[in-house]
Design an enzyme around this catalytic site. Structure first.
Site, PDB file in Angstrom:
ATOM      1  CG  HIS A   2      -0.315   0.085   2.541  1.00 22.54           C
ATOM      2  ND1 HIS A   2      -0.093  -1.024   3.316  1.00 22.54           N
ATOM      3  CD2 HIS A   2       0.168   1.127   3.270  1.00 22.54           C
ATOM      4  CE1 HIS A   2       0.483  -0.686   4.459  1.00 22.54           C
ATOM      5  NE2 HIS A   2       0.662   0.626   4.461  1.00 22.54           N
TER       6      HIS A   2
ATOM      7  CD  GLU B 118       3.759  -0.987   7.433  1.00 21.22           C
ATOM      8  OE1 GLU B 118       3.113  -0.219   6.682  1.00 21.22           O
ATOM      9  OE2 GLU B 118       3.239  -1.590   8.390  1.00 21.22           O
TER      10      GLU B 118
ATOM     11  CG  HIS C   5       4.073   4.302   5.503  1.00 16.97           C
ATOM     12  ND1 HIS C   5       3.181   4.759   6.458  1.00 16.97           N
ATOM     13  CD2 HIS C   5       3.662   3.046   5.206  1.00 16.97           C
ATOM     14  CE1 HIS C   5       2.289   3.810   6.724  1.00 16.97           C
ATOM     15  NE2 HIS C   5       2.554   2.757   5.976  1.00 16.97           N
TER      16      HIS C   5
END
Lengths: 142, 142
Positions: free
Chosen positions: B15, B138, B87
């Site tokens: 994502h 991440e 992010h």
């Protein structure tokens, strides 16, 4: 509003663009540290950038560095000397329809509001970040 | 460096996370203007965020808004009152192997360096943006 005015415009996430102050270092990170497939730098003088493509299984990352005196990303790098995520590019099937639907909702297109030929040789527009949750969004017709 | 030390860590882009000062407005943009499939807001008190998922054909956008007093995105919103891209999340097959490979190259893991259970119930780590082309990344084990 009728359904025709609210077609789902959004195709795939075509790429995430990251501006890098040091294109070699950013390429090395993705190639040598993450181990990804990373292209050679591709100078695009007509777009004012040098770009490096990082392949992911479902989309790609484009690492950008300013090229020439009038690079559209020069200001971003001045404001963010360490670089950072610059924009998201979504695919659309019909860019004129997309422009119409967005304009109907007050979303502004940057520049003169008309599609230009983008870095991949396809029609693109950029949307005004003030109208799109502070995210610079490129739409590319595919 | 041998090949075993340079496995391709990067799976799919899981994502792109966007912090929104007004989650309703950002949801409306993606649902009503772009016409995308957008989830209801999902409060995740243990992660200090409320999240909304925007489905794309190949990945998703996560719209984030701070929840509670110690939200990990509160500072970002103070610094960027209009919000913005926060992010990128890449999938990895083996997060311990990823941590090892990254550590071998001097890329720092935020916090105590150990995986935590992330918002999707899977082990995650965040990498230090100073080591990753100024991009908060991440990694999520899938």
């Amino acid at each position: 509003m009728n359904d025709a005015m609210r077609a789902n415009l959004l195709g795939k996430l075509q790429h995430v663009a990251i501006v890098a102050p040091d294109l070699t270092a950013a390429s090395d990170l993705y190639r040598n540290v993450f181990g990804a497939n990373v292209s050679a730098p591709l100078p695009l003088p007509e777009h004012g950038v040098t770009t490096v493509f990082v392949e992911l299984p479902n989309t790609k990352i484009e690492l950008l560095h300013p090229l020439g005196k009038h690079s559209p990303i020069a200001k971003f790098l001045e404001k963010n000397p360490a670089g950072g995520i610059h924009h998201l590019c979504y695919e659309v099937a019909d860019i004129e329809q997309a422009i119409q639907q967005l304009s109907n909702h007050g979303v502004r297109i940057l520049g003169d509001g008309k599609p230009k030929i983008g870095a991949h040789g396809k029609p693109v527009v950029f949307l005004h970040p003030k109208d799109t949750a502070a995210t610079l969004i490129e739409l590319e017709q595919v």
